[in-house]
Design a protein around this motif. Structure first.
Motif, PDB file in Angstrom:
ATOM      1  N   ASN A 111      -7.247  -2.866   4.321  1.00 22.75           N
ATOM      2  CA  ASN A 111      -7.572  -1.482   3.994  1.00 22.75           C
ATOM      3  C   ASN A 111      -9.088  -1.372   4.056  1.00 22.75           C
ATOM      4  O   ASN A 111      -9.799  -1.944   3.228  1.00 22.75           O
ATOM      5  CB  ASN A 111      -7.059  -1.121   2.597  1.00 22.75           C
ATOM      6  N   GLU A 131      -0.334  -1.812   5.878  1.00 26.95           N
ATOM      7  CA  GLU A 131      -1.055  -0.854   5.037  1.00 26.95           C
ATOM      8  C   GLU A 131      -1.162  -1.384   3.611  1.00 26.95           C
ATOM      9  O   GLU A 131      -0.168  -1.545   2.919  1.00 26.95           O
ATOM     10  CB  GLU A 131      -0.353   0.499   5.047  1.00 26.95           C
ATOM     11  N   ASN A 182     -11.057  -0.430   0.871  1.00 26.18           N
ATOM     12  CA  ASN A 182     -10.881  -1.204  -0.359  1.00 26.18           C
ATOM     13  C   ASN A 182     -11.294  -2.647  -0.084  1.00 26.18           C
ATOM     14  O   ASN A 182     -10.605  -3.378   0.619  1.00 26.18           O
ATOM     15  CB  ASN A 182      -9.416  -1.142  -0.810  1.00 26.18           C
ATOM     16  N   ASP A 227      -2.780  -0.769  -0.146  1.00 26.71           N
ATOM     17  CA  ASP A 227      -3.449   0.199  -1.014  1.00 26.71           C
ATOM     18  C   ASP A 227      -3.559  -0.291  -2.452  1.00 26.71           C
ATOM     19  O   ASP A 227      -4.239   0.309  -3.259  1.00 26.71           O
ATOM     20  CB  ASP A 227      -2.732   1.554  -0.987  1.00 26.71           C
ATOM     21  N   CYS A 255      -9.005  -5.521  -0.248  1.00 29.12           N
ATOM     22  CA  CYS A 255      -7.937  -5.593   0.756  1.00 29.12           C
ATOM     23  C   CYS A 255      -8.494  -5.804   2.163  1.00 29.12           C
ATOM     24  O   CYS A 255      -7.857  -5.428   3.153  1.00 29.12           O
ATOM     25  CB  CYS A 255      -7.072  -4.330   0.712  1.00 29.12           C
TER      26      CYS A 255
END
Length: 466
Positions: free
Chosen positions: A391, A343, A394, A345, A397
């Motif tokens: 992500n 994950e 994003n 962020d 990412c």
């Protein structure tokens, strides 16, 4: 400038015999930009410097510095000034000489030049910000397992892998994870494949569809599992010394269940080509697995498969895969120990991911696997270390952006610190020095396989135990 450190990460003793120093001209400068793809996989954690020799040697020094097998030595050789100097190193083994210039003219690893008919080939990774020259045995990546003994359990090996392995096609953002297809990955040393499939029904005549999460892996047409297997079988027929581990997980929007997937795999794919699959619920030795696909299942089996293999079940059971984990086990203590934190962020999570990957590398290096293990000693788990993360929401990412940071940071760690007692994040001792299975994104872009070479190179350490 600091002095050079040299790591001989090969199964042959070397000796540094000659150091020459040249003026150099920078061949590139500034930070690589990443715009939708990786522009250069090996940069180190900071900007890599490259230089081309200008003119004749302005300094030359003969010396005799023995470098034992898998030994690290400091030197009194000053590292080249980035962008301004090149240092030429000449090594000797059994009367034969090999030469390399550091830094090179590009970000890639450097192949030592043979000065005569020497029997070995060597690859060098130079890490600028560590002033470190790491030497690996050059390996024919298409058949690197040929050099290893049949008796080794697969868990003893350092194995390169890919995450969402078939996703090299034009796809939605964050869905594509790989630069090249399955066969090119195989030909360049990848031996662990992460495959996600969609199960649409209990009809065993329909083919499994390759997916990534809920999405198709290609915007130009559906891609099928049987085509992937055609590439795999063709490769194994041409390279019977090799094996590969295939992790299979159910994803997508299909209505089928894990149990239906297990029956489908068994009846349509594995059973008709039984000689091509290893489906016993135990980790095989390399000799048992050569020429075969080892089933590493991330799905629950149908009860009808419980009777397989004299009632022991079917495939390596990793159905209880830990989600977003930093260090966890699956399949009980004997199958796998996993780092799969994914994950993302913010940029600080990328730093965290790098440290988690390094820590898992260190754990893998600490473990000792016996050659030809006796009953009771063979259940040493795989260390499975995912370098991937993303992500969807994003763009900074997405998989290729994460890989542009994780892959070079991992190369740098392996070149500088892996296999050095007390040099890892947790200062653990070193056992066999394995890397375990490293599962990566975006290797092979523009022919750059340096990360794979570094992983495979660590298998030379197994030769010290033979």
């Amino acid at each position: 400038m600091p002095d050079l450190t040299i790591r001989n990460l090969t199964a042959t003793a070397l000796e540094l015999k000659l150091v020459e120093r040249f003026d150099g001209k920078a061949t590139s400068g500034g930070e690589h930009k990443v715009k939708g793809k990786i522009s250069g996989v090996f940069k180190g954690s900071s900007v890599a410097q490259h230089a081309r020799i200008k003119g004749e040697s302005r300094d030359s020094r003969e010396l005799s510095l023995p470098l034992g097998r898998f030994e690290t030595h400091g030197t009194d050789v000053q590292a080249p000034e980035p962008g301004r100097e090149v240092v030429r190193l000449t090594f000797e083994f059994d009367g034969h000489r090999y030469q390399v210039d550091v830094p090179g003219e590009s970000t890639r690893s450097l192949v030592m030049k043979k000065l005569d008919d020497g029997p070995h080939e060597y690859t060098v990774v130079y890490v600028t910000n560590g002033s470190c020259v790491s030497i690996y045995s050059s390996t024919h990546l298409v058949s690197w397992m040929k050099e290893l003994r049949d008796e080794w359990p697969l868990t003893a090996l350092s194995i390169p892998g890919t995450h969402n392995s078939p996703t090299s096609h034009v796809a939605l953002p964050s869905v594509r994870c790989q630069a090249v297809g399955i066969r090119e990955q195989l030909d360049n040393g990848v031996r662990f494949f992460d495959v996600r499939v969609q199960v649409n029904s209990n009809d065993n005549k329909s083919d499994l569809i390759l997916v990534h999460s809920a999405f198709p892996i290609s915007l130009t047409g559906t891609k099928y599992f049987h085509d992937l297997l055609d590439d795999v079988y063709s490769f194994l027929d041409a390279n019977p010394s090799e094996t590969l581990i295939m992790s299979i997980k159910r994803e997508g929007t299909g209505k089928g269940t894990d149990e239906q997937l297990s029956k489908h795999l068994h009846q349509r794919y594995a059973a008709p080509d039984n000689a091509k699959w290893w489906t016993e619920p135990r980790i095989p030795r390399l000799g048992e697995a050569r020429g075969r696909v080892v089933l590493f299942r991330r799905h629950v089996n149908d009860a009808s498969l419980d009777a397989e293999h004299d009632g022991r079940g079917y495939g390596l059971d990793c159905a209880d895969w830990p989600d977003n984990c930093e260090d966890a086990t699956t399949g009980g203590p004997g199958i796998a120990r996993v780092q799969d934190f994914y994950e993302m962020d913010a940029s600080h999570n990328i730093v965290k991911k790098i440290e988690l990957a390094r820590a898992h590398l260190e754990r893998a290096a600490e473990r000792v696997c016996p050659v030809d293990p006796a009953p009771g000693d063979e259940n040493k788990p795989f260390f499975v270390n995912f370098l991937s993360a993303s992500n969807f929401f994003n763009a900074n990412c997405w998989p290729e952006k994460i890989a542009a940071k994780l892959n070079p940071a991992t190369i740098e760690y392996m070149a500088l610190r892996h296999g050095e007692a007390g040099k890892g994040p947790n200062e653990l001792p070193v056992g066999d020095g394995s890397t375990g299975i490293l599962v990566t994104d975006w290797v092979g872009l523009d022919g750059d396989w340096d990360l794979i070479r570094c992983i495979v190179g660590w298998n030379a350490r197994l030769q010290l135990k033979e």
